[in-house]
Design an enzyme around this catalytic site. Structure first.
Site, PDB file in Angstrom:
ATOM      1  N   ASN A 116       0.824  -1.211   0.000  1.00 48.76           N
ATOM      2  CA  ASN A 116       0.000   0.000   0.000  1.00 48.76           C
ATOM      3  C   ASN A 116       0.862   1.267   0.000  1.00 48.76           C
ATOM      4  OD1 ASN A 116      -2.340  -1.477  -0.022  1.00 48.76           O
ATOM      5  ND2 ASN A 116      -2.433  -1.639   2.190  1.00 48.76           N
ATOM      6  N   ARG A 521       1.710  11.225   3.892  1.00 47.12           N
ATOM      7  CA  ARG A 521       0.429  10.588   4.183  1.00 47.12           C
ATOM      8  C   ARG A 521       0.642   9.212   4.801  1.00 47.12           C
ATOM      9  NH1 ARG A 521      -4.591   9.893   4.642  1.00 47.12           N
ATOM     10  NH2 ARG A 521      -5.829   8.424   3.428  1.00 47.12           N
ATOM     11  N   ASP A 605     -17.508   0.735  -2.134  1.00 48.68           N
ATOM     12  CA  ASP A 605     -16.188   1.099  -2.667  1.00 48.68           C
ATOM     13  C   ASP A 605     -15.250  -0.089  -2.705  1.00 48.68           C
ATOM     14  OD1 ASP A 605     -16.677   3.707  -3.109  1.00 48.68           O
ATOM     15  OD2 ASP A 605     -15.745   4.458  -1.279  1.00 48.68           O
ATOM     16  N   HIS A 647     -16.631   2.180  -6.528  1.00 46.86           N
ATOM     17  CA  HIS A 647     -15.626   3.184  -6.880  1.00 46.86           C
ATOM     18  C   HIS A 647     -14.255   2.541  -6.785  1.00 46.86           C
ATOM     19  CE1 HIS A 647     -13.422   6.895  -7.222  1.00 46.86           C
ATOM     20  NE2 HIS A 647     -12.804   6.645  -6.091  1.00 46.86           N
ATOM     21  N   HIS A 701      -6.676  15.328  -5.961  1.00 49.25           N
ATOM     22  CA  HIS A 701      -5.455  15.285  -5.150  1.00 49.25           C
ATOM     23  C   HIS A 701      -4.669  16.579  -5.262  1.00 49.25           C
ATOM     24  CE1 HIS A 701      -6.443  11.008  -5.568  1.00 49.25           C
ATOM     25  NE2 HIS A 701      -5.980  10.957  -4.338  1.00 49.25           N
ATOM     26  N   CYS A 733     -12.309  11.208  -6.806  1.00 47.67           N
ATOM     27  CA  CYS A 733     -12.249  10.504  -5.531  1.00 47.67           C
ATOM     28  C   CYS A 733     -13.024  11.331  -4.507  1.00 47.67           C
ATOM     29  CB  CYS A 733     -10.783  10.396  -5.094  1.00 47.67           C
ATOM     30  SG  CYS A 733     -10.193   8.705  -5.103  1.00 47.67           S
TER      31      CYS A 733
END
Length: 765
Positions: A116, A521, A605, A647, A701, A733
């Protein structure tokens, strides 16, 4: 006693680097302040490893943003749009590449293998003039040395660097990135020579692409690269590190016969088949760095099992040539269990974060050397036994229900075009219907209310009142902009996975278990330790409340089972698909409850569906099969008139488009604005898609506000390859990270663009 750590998290135990970066970006602190925080973090990591007794301690695994971007800086491969004129690359150019600036966009970001974590993709072509432009690797080696720590400098290997790059805009798509090998190796030689001069005795090259399916010419590049580097590397011990999967036999053969390489590192957690290759043959006199401690999960190691694996390997490679290591960098796990004061004691005894894994690596190395810490090993065995037998882990009813799923493929009774007709009769939407993805900006006040409610400083009544006001504000705003299908804005949610995990059984939560996702992040993955079930409804109260405020359709918002799985630390005592089916059943209950309560559009999602895709082609079909099946389980029981949306976030969809169609959702919205053309090319190539689709029309973003013309232009591009009656208009998003001052004009422009095109399409008719 030989022990080694592949890499270590950079953010700090309490996200110190995150806060320092954001403060610097906001202009609230200086470059010196940022550098000081970074230096303190590096020093504490090196000290921690030294104190734990680690022999091979890495340096240059720290980064202000991303290790691939650091390599791009080292090679001076700065795209021309950033106006860099040579010289040592500083923060301004470095962060512009990572984040964009007022005048130019950022470089593309994509997932690092199947983790990730996201890296910044190098943009290369025949015109790039490589030059040695960032001395970070050498500077950090010297910095550690001055503190009395002799480290192993880590570089991304030259072949993996090129294989993970992409042709820059304007360069032929077919351009061979590997043709640049001869141009980047001279810079690698300069770095290696400087490291040697500074006193380094070991160097580590990360070449993780070796675990991928590679065509023979790609494989030959490894032989070519390391032959070319051989004379420069002489006098150094060279470790080539691989991770994240089994290494295929062909790749193993190439790797272990590379010239001038002293040691090979393998992931023996995800690469159990690699063990057979090593036992089959291992080059004499070389070192084996055995990755037996999992760098990607938070479970305590089974020390007894690891020790027996290591003892078997010792017989193959020899006692003095075996080094105990982590399976990959510890970047992908949480930092330190010490900061978890609220975690349940029993569950805590089953866990090991990065700092604990360092200790485990050393305990195994000591045991191999005949200095076994009996107390440590027996405490570990006791914790493992308690986890095996704990009644909190097993729920008979859930096991039964999940086992019963195997017989059906859980499809809805009618096909998608018939369902869309039934839904349209009920919803009565215009063509090019507008919607948003789910979340609205989360203001400071909102976060404060949630925090205080959690800390019991605000009563439940006051909390509900505050959230209700926020929902009402979001609903009014969407009605004002004339958006067709509304959302409630998710003001009650902290995170799209944590929010559900907190209400499902079988989940535990850390207070500081943060893991870097990209840049500053971080995410805090829930820990799935036991069988998953849903004690009571999770979202019905808020969704029904929001629907009562408007006559327009209000989307129910759920996170899908595959995304909950892929964004959590998952139990390792049963196959992942079993856990996924359990989550799917819990979400199915929620979907049916929403429908009963008058919610006719439900979004589930699956942002992370592609993230779980195995690296090897041979394993992908099985994964896609159970992942897509899990999604269908959640909504196979609803009426035709209930519209199911999903999504998905950025990744390359092109290779899994058939699985996406197989999910059989009524409408799919896709984040696409950073790689517009890529997504549309699938449809251009003639893939027939009959369900509703909403490729994002602007990038959330970035703070940039697109004009109505720009959005209309984008929609027109989509209409060139997609039917008018299936296209939806939506942002990329969720909007939770943006400010209202950015969201309001952008949404207004989005609706204006849709209306403009409706008028044009009507008059064209």
């Amino acid at each position: 006693m030989a022990s080694h750590i592949v890499g270590y998290p950079r953010m700090g135990p309490k996200r110190e680097l995150k806060f320092a970066l954001e403060s610097f970006w906001d202009g609230k602190s200086s470059a010196q302040d940022l550098q000081k925080v970074a230096a303190d973090l590096r020093e504490s990591i090196w000290k921690q490893m030294t104190d734990a007794g680690i022999k091979y301690i890495p340096s240059n695994t720290f980064s202000y943003y991303d290790q691939m971007l650091d390599t791009t800086a080292m090679l001076g491969a700065v795209p021309p749009r950033y106006g860099w004129n040579g010289g040592e690359i500083g923060f301004d150019v470095y962060f512009s590449m990572a984040r964009g600036n007022a005048s130019v966009p950022a470089m593309e970001m994509t997932k690092w293998f199947d983790t990730n974590y996201h890296f910044i993709v190098p943009e290369l072509g025949p015109e790039v003039n490589f030059s040695y432009a960032s001395h970070k690797a050498v500077t950090e080696y010297k910095e550690a040395k001055a503190l009395g720590v002799d480290t192993v400098p880590v570089l991304i290997g030259p072949v993996s660097y090129l294989l993970l790059s992409k042709p820059a805009k304007g360069v032929e798509k077919t351009f061979s990135l590997l043709s640049l090998l001869g141009k980047i190796l001279p810079i690698y030689k300069e770095v290696i020579s400087e490291l040697k001069e500074a006193g380094a005795s070991w160097i580590q090259f990360d070449e993780p692409t070796l675990v991928m399916d590679l065509e023979s010419h790609k494989l030959e590049s490894f032989t070519e690269a390391y032959s070319e580097l051989e004379s420069t590397l002489s006098g150094l011990n060279v470790l080539i590190e691989t991770y994240f999967a089994d290494i295929p036999a062909e790749q193993y053969k190439t790797l272990t016969s590379l010239k001038g390489v002293t040691a090979f590192g393998f992931d023996l957690v995800r690469g159990s088949k690699t063990l057979d290759l090593i036992k089959g043959e291992f080059p004499e006199g070389k070192h084996l760095f055995a990755g037996v401690v999992d760098g990607r999960n938070i479970w305590a190691n089974d020390l007894a099992a690891s020790l027996s694996t290591l003892e078997a390997l010792e017989g193959v490679v020899g006692k003095d040539k075996l080094v105990v290591s982590t399976s990959c960098s510890l970047l992908h796990t949480a930092v330190d269990l010490v900061n978890e004061t609220k975690l349940d004691k029993e569950i805590k005894s089953w866990l090991a974060f990065a700092a604990q894994k360092v200790v485990e690596v050393n305990a195994l190395a000591k045991a191999l050397a005949g200095e076994k810490d009996e107390e440590f090993f027996s405490a570990n065995a006791a914790a493992l036994a308690s986890r095996k037998s704990s009644p909190r882990v097993t729920n008979e009813a859930v096991q039964k229900a999940a086992a019963a799923l195997k017989g059906s493929d859980h499809r809805r009774a009618t096909n998608v075009s018939a369902r869309l007709d039934a839904q349209q009769k009920k919803l009565n939407l215009p063509i090019l219907p507008t919607t948003t993805i789910g979340s609205f900006p989360q203001t400071m006040e909102l976060r404060k209310v949630r925090r205080e409610y959690k800390a019991k400083k605000v009563s439940e009544d006051d909390y509900i009142k505050a959230i209700k006001e926020e929902i009402s504000k979001v609903v009014k705003l969407q009605e004002e902009f004339d958006i067709d299908v509304l959302v409630h804005g998710e003001p009650e949610r902290n995170d799209m996975v944590e929010y559900f995990g907190e209400q499902l059984s079988g989940f535990a939560f850390s207070a500081n278990g943060w893991v870097q996702s990209y840049g500053s992040r971080c995410v805090k993955p829930p820990i799935i330790y036991g069988d998953v079930s849903r004690p009571k409804s999770m979202t019905v109260f808020w969704s029904a409340l929001a629907q009562s405020m408007t006559s327009r359709p209000m989307k129910g918002m759920l996170t899908g089972p595959v995304t909950i799985l892929n964004w959590s630390f998952v139990r390792n005592d049963q196959p992942r698909f079993e856990t996924c089916y359990q989550i799917a059943l819990a979400i199915k209950d929620e979907v049916e409850d929403l429908e009963k309560n008058g919610i006719t559009v439900i979004q589930i999602d699956e942002a992370a569906l592609r993230e779980g895709l195995p690296l090897r082609k041979s394993e992908q079909a099985f994964y896609l099969d159970w992942a897509v099946h899990s999604f269908r389980i959640t909504n196979c029981g609803v009426h035709d008139t209930t519209q199911i949306h999903t999504h998905m976030c950025y990744s390359n969809f092109n290779d899994i488009i058939h699985s996406i169609i197989n999910m059989d959702a009524d409408v799919i919205t896709i984040e696409n604005s950073r790689s517009d053309e890529k997504l549309l090319s699938v449809f251009r190539e003639g893939v027939k898609y009959g369900a509703g689709i909403g490729p994002g029309v602007y990038d959330i973003h970035s703070p940039r506000i697109p004009s109505a013309e720009e959005i209309a232009d984008r929609i027109n591009k989509m209409l060139a390859v997609l039917e008018t009656n299936i296209l939806w208009v939506n942002p990329d998003c969720g909007l939770k990270t943006r400010k209202y001052s950015e969201v309001k004009p952008a949404l207004k422009n989005m609706v204006d663009a849709a209306k403009l095109l409706r008028t044009q399409l009507a008059s064209a008719k």
